[in-house]
Design a protein around this motif. Structure first.
Motif, PDB file in Angstrom:
ATOM      1  N   PHE A  12     -14.258  -9.513  -5.828  1.00  0.00           N
ATOM      2  CA  PHE A  12     -12.992 -10.171  -6.113  1.00  0.00           C
ATOM      3  C   PHE A  12     -12.233  -9.290  -7.111  1.00  0.00           C
ATOM      4  O   PHE A  12     -12.713  -9.042  -8.209  1.00  0.00           O
ATOM      5  CB  PHE A  12     -13.212 -11.553  -6.721  1.00  0.00           C
ATOM      6  N   TYR A  14      -8.905  -8.918  -9.349  1.00  0.00           N
ATOM      7  CA  TYR A  14      -7.761  -9.635  -9.889  1.00  0.00           C
ATOM      8  C   TYR A  14      -6.655  -8.635 -10.177  1.00  0.00           C
ATOM      9  O   TYR A  14      -6.845  -7.661 -10.890  1.00  0.00           O
ATOM     10  CB  TYR A  14      -8.144 -10.374 -11.177  1.00  0.00           C
ATOM     11  N   GLU A  16      -2.157  -7.893 -10.650  1.00  0.00           N
ATOM     12  CA  GLU A  16      -0.986  -8.419 -11.354  1.00  0.00           C
ATOM     13  C   GLU A  16      -0.488  -9.665 -10.642  1.00  0.00           C
ATOM     14  O   GLU A  16      -0.798  -9.912  -9.487  1.00  0.00           O
ATOM     15  CB  GLU A  16       0.101  -7.348 -11.387  1.00  0.00           C
ATOM     16  N   ARG A  18      -1.416 -12.557 -10.962  1.00  0.00           N
ATOM     17  CA  ARG A  18      -2.525 -13.483 -10.721  1.00  0.00           C
ATOM     18  C   ARG A  18      -2.978 -13.496  -9.263  1.00  0.00           C
ATOM     19  O   ARG A  18      -3.483 -14.497  -8.768  1.00  0.00           O
ATOM     20  CB  ARG A  18      -2.151 -14.875 -11.192  1.00  0.00           C
ATOM     21  N   GLU A  19      -2.802 -12.397  -8.577  1.00  0.00           N
ATOM     22  CA  GLU A  19      -3.245 -12.318  -7.189  1.00  0.00           C
ATOM     23  C   GLU A  19      -4.715 -11.887  -7.135  1.00  0.00           C
ATOM     24  O   GLU A  19      -5.191 -11.141  -7.982  1.00  0.00           O
ATOM     25  CB  GLU A  19      -2.386 -11.337  -6.401  1.00  0.00           C
ATOM     26  N   VAL A  20      -5.418 -12.369  -6.145  1.00  0.00           N
ATOM     27  CA  VAL A  20      -6.826 -12.030  -5.961  1.00  0.00           C
ATOM     28  C   VAL A  20      -6.979 -11.362  -4.594  1.00  0.00           C
ATOM     29  O   VAL A  20      -6.504 -11.869  -3.589  1.00  0.00           O
ATOM     30  CB  VAL A  20      -7.719 -13.293  -6.020  1.00  0.00           C
ATOM     31  N   THR A  21      -7.623 -10.227  -4.604  1.00  0.00           N
ATOM     32  CA  THR A  21      -7.887  -9.499  -3.367  1.00  0.00           C
ATOM     33  C   THR A  21      -9.389  -9.450  -3.157  1.00  0.00           C
ATOM     34  O   THR A  21     -10.139  -9.238  -4.107  1.00  0.00           O
ATOM     35  CB  THR A  21      -7.348  -8.058  -3.459  1.00  0.00           C
TER      36      THR A  21
END
Length: 73
Positions: A12, A14, A16, A18-21
């Motif tokens: 996971f 994190y 900028e 607050r996006e999660v990839t």
């Protein structure tokens, strides 16, 4: 959907806003690494205890080097 298989790691990340990839780290089999690096030197008379001791000393030295690199004065 992610292309993950048993043994792979899902990471996971994190970012900028607050996006999660999600990323998949593929598991490398030990056999796939065979021959990827030449041996450091020829030592045919080492037993497993000596090999473990040398590997631990090298690991501790690399860990100390990383810590030294992080310290800035």
């Amino acid at each position: 959907m992610l292309g993950a298989e048993p043994g792979d790691q899902v990471v996971f990340v994190y970012g900028e806003n607050r996006e999660v990839t999600l990323k998949v780290r593929k598991k490398d089999s030990l056999l796939s690494l065979f021959g990827s690096m030449p041996p450091k030197r020829e030592q045919k008379d080492m037993n497993w205890e000596d090999i473990r001791k040398e590997a631990r000393e090298q690991w501790l030295a690399s860990k100390q080097k990383k810590e030294d690199e992080r310290c800035t004065f």
